[in-house]
Enzyme design. Structure first.
Site, PDB file in Angstrom:
ATOM      1  N   ASP A 219       0.812  -1.203   0.000  1.00 17.68           N
ATOM      2  CA  ASP A 219       0.000   0.000   0.000  1.00 17.68           C
ATOM      3  C   ASP A 219       0.853   1.263   0.000  1.00 17.68           C
ATOM      4  O   ASP A 219       1.788   1.401   0.793  1.00 17.68           O
ATOM      5  CB  ASP A 219      -0.907  -0.010   1.240  1.00 17.68           C
ATOM      6  CG  ASP A 219      -1.760   1.233   1.348  1.00 17.68           C
ATOM      7  OD1 ASP A 219      -2.648   1.401   0.497  1.00 17.68           O
ATOM      8  OD2 ASP A 219      -1.535   2.036   2.279  1.00 17.68           O
TER       9      ASP A 219
ATOM     10  N   GLU B 114       1.458  -0.095  -4.942  1.00 20.22           N
ATOM     11  CA  GLU B 114       0.672   1.112  -5.155  1.00 20.22           C
ATOM     12  C   GLU B 114       1.648   2.259  -4.987  1.00 20.22           C
ATOM     13  O   GLU B 114       2.247   2.419  -3.914  1.00 20.22           O
ATOM     14  CB  GLU B 114      -0.471   1.249  -4.144  1.00 20.22           C
ATOM     15  CG  GLU B 114      -1.296   2.510  -4.400  1.00 20.22           C
ATOM     16  CD  GLU B 114      -2.273   2.847  -3.287  1.00 20.22           C
ATOM     17  OE1 GLU B 114      -3.284   3.507  -3.579  1.00 20.22           O
ATOM     18  OE2 GLU B 114      -2.019   2.470  -2.130  1.00 20.22           O
TER      19      GLU B 114
END
Length: 566
Positions: A251, A283
């Site tokens: 993330d 990400e």
């Protein structure tokens, strides 16, 4: 030294804690026994104790503050309570020979474990997803968090599975069942921050955080420090080794701000698991192609694809969509042929990205919806509420038949109208702060500029907000299921065998909101797609090859076509 309890032999367990700030640390058990731990170099405390599996323990810092083990594998009573001694080797795997599947075979479904009824609830749906053609499920973060309901990005104990989802062995059973069905299972992990409820690290290890840097969620983690770096790399290795996940999605790594850490983590994972097909996905708002080279990370979530498609489908241009509202047709053409849209241009707050046309098409994970893009809307609406079904079907066809790796969000496949809302389970002042902060976040949106209107935004802490987020099949569920199944079957039959090393050739503007694109496939063939999301008819290229799929009258609004030139 390693974080967390380590079995020495039999019931002999070595307990460790990195606590450079206090002078004294005790290991406490729930039977009121307390043992003073030995201090070692660099702030580590350690002690060996003979205790059986299931023993509850915690640490007491400077004879005052009682804290859970930050590397606890299981909690009893929440993130403020007791950690539990587990046996990571107790589970008996039935799919021990599983080594994974190639990345190009991935058709991913992202899901929230809690909204689907915990690990057992997810397991009940595996065969349904397999029959649809899904080859990988991706779990939103499952590290333990404050309360019983959370997206997972407020986790504070990343080694412990959330109590409300199930036990460590129930998670292993889910992974085992997925592998038995030939499905990959991936996990979203958060290494850029900790949540606000139950994070005690700063109380005894202030240097775990970088006092010179911040993230949108609080202090940045200090990954330049050895114990901090090991905390996260060992966590990644735990999920891949002990739980046998097939891959991890990291993330918001742009908030970590250290590419050396990312490179070291990928290299260590690859070195320690050379005989398995492990897939690592980032990400990364920086659109950094340098992390996507062979032997590093397999792919990056391509927010550019989502953002430009959302603008084309809905016409929305507020917030981050503003950066995609100026000539979105040209932007989509670039996205299809080159991967990233922003490759060094000013994205509104400075330059973003680098050239990406040299990367394989599978270096990008594309999606029309995910937890962020639905849940970060004030009312959690899905695209079915924001665009007409005909254009959405054309967009789904593009998603599933273009060479970038496709990802769905739970409920997409059944045409769900259920929202996916932002939910938490905080109490008292923190609950008030989250509720008010959530509503104030949308004050600059025209639809919520009035304070009374903002009061309609669901309270994240109310149980009904969580309950409403469980996906229910829509009224046209059968038609959507058939549509998705047909497209995924075409992908597996015609795209996947040609996908490894596929790269974009070019793309063309056919008209307003209408493009065509070409890719050179692994067998030398050319994949061509044409899409019209506009209001006026355009002329599609001549389909001289084998037609894979056509939707609507060629070139008319809401039409799509894909074909292969051998």
């Amino acid at each position: 030294m390693k974080w967390g309890p380590q079995r020495i032999s039999g019931d002999e367990i070595r307990f460790r804690l990195w606590a450079p700030d206090p002078d004294v640390v005790h290991l406490e058990f729930s039977d009121d026994t307390a043992l003073e731990m030995s201090r070692h170099d660099a702030g580590w405390f350690e002690i060996d104790a003979a205790v059986p599996v299931g023993t509850c323990y915690r640490f007491r810092v400077d004879n005052e503050l009682a804290v859970p083990d930050p590397a606890s594998r299981q909690q009893s009573g929440g993130v403020h309570a007791w950690s539990v001694v587990t046996d990571p080797d107790a589970y008996r795997w039935t799919s021990a020979d599983w080594r994974g599947r190639p990345w190009e075979e991935a058709v991913i479904l992202e899901l929230h474990v809690g909204a689907l009824g915990g690990f057992a609830g997810v397991a009940q749906q595996l065969e349904h997803w397999r029959s649809l053609g899904i080859t990988a499920i991706e779990l939103m973060p499952i590290g333990d968090f404050g309360g019983a309901r959370n997206w997972g990005y407020d986790g504070v104990l990343p080694y412990a599975v959330a109590e409300s989802y199930g036990t460590p062995d129930e998670l292993k059973a889910l992974v085992d069942q997925a592998h038995g069905l030939g499905m990959m299972i991936m996990l979203d992990v958060v290494y850029n921050h900790f949540g606000p409820d139950g994070n005690y690290l700063g109380a005894y290890a202030a240097s775990f955080f970088d006092e010179t840097a911040n993230t949108p969620w609080g202090g940045a983690v200090a990954v330049l420090r050895g114990p901090v770096r090991r905390y996260f790399i060992d966590n990644a290795l735990m999920w891949l080794d002990e739980y046998r996940f097939d891959g991890l999605r990291f993330d918001a790594v742009h908030a970590i701000g250290n590419v050396e850490f990312l490179d070291e983590m990928a290299a260590e994972i690859r070195a320690k698991m050379p005989d398995r097909q492990i897939h690592l996905v980032l990400e990364n708002e920086h659109n950094d192609p340098d992390r996507l080279l062979p032997g590093q990370y397999d792919a990056q979530w391509n927010d550019d694809f989502h953002n430009v498609m959302h603008v084309l489908l809905t016409g929305e241009a507020e917030a981050y969509y503003a950066g995609f509202a100026d000539d979105p047709t040209t932007m989509l053409a670039r996205c299809l042929s080159q991967g990233f849209i922003y490759q060094g241009e000013d994205a509104g707050n400075g330059p973003r990205g680098k050239p990406s046309a040299h990367l394989e098409a599978t270096s990008f994970v594309s999606f029309l919806q995910n937890h962020d893009q639905i849940g970060n809307r004030a009312m959690g609406e899905r695209l079915l509420h924001l665009t007409d079904p005909a254009r959405l079907r054309a967009a789904v066809a593009l998603l599933l038949l273009c060479p970038q790796i496709p990802m769905l969000f739970m409920g997409d496949e059944t045409g769900s109208h259920s929202p996916f809302l932002f939910f938490t389970d905080f109490n008292d002042e923190l609950a008030d702060a989250v509720r008010n902060g959530r509503r104030q976040e949308f004050a600059h949106f025209k639809a919520f500029s009035d304070p009374e209107t903002r009061e309609s935004i669901p309270d994240p802490n109310h149980p009904d907000t969580f309950m409403a987020s469980a996906p229910q099949p829509g009224p046209d569920a059968a038609q959507w299921l058939s549509f998705y199944a047909d497209l995924i079957a075409l992908r597996h039959q015609h795209i996947v065998p040609r996908l490894k090393d596929a790269r974009g050739i070019d793309a063309a503007i056919l008209g307003d909101k209408a493009v065509s694109a070409r890719w050179k496939m692994a067998d030398g063939s050319t994949l061509v797609i044409a899409l019209n999301l506009g209001e006026s008819a355009v002329t599609f290229p001549s389909p001289d090859g084998v037609i894979l799929f056509a939707l609507g009258e060629a070139g008319e609004p809401a039409s799509f076509a894909a074909w292969i030139l051998i």
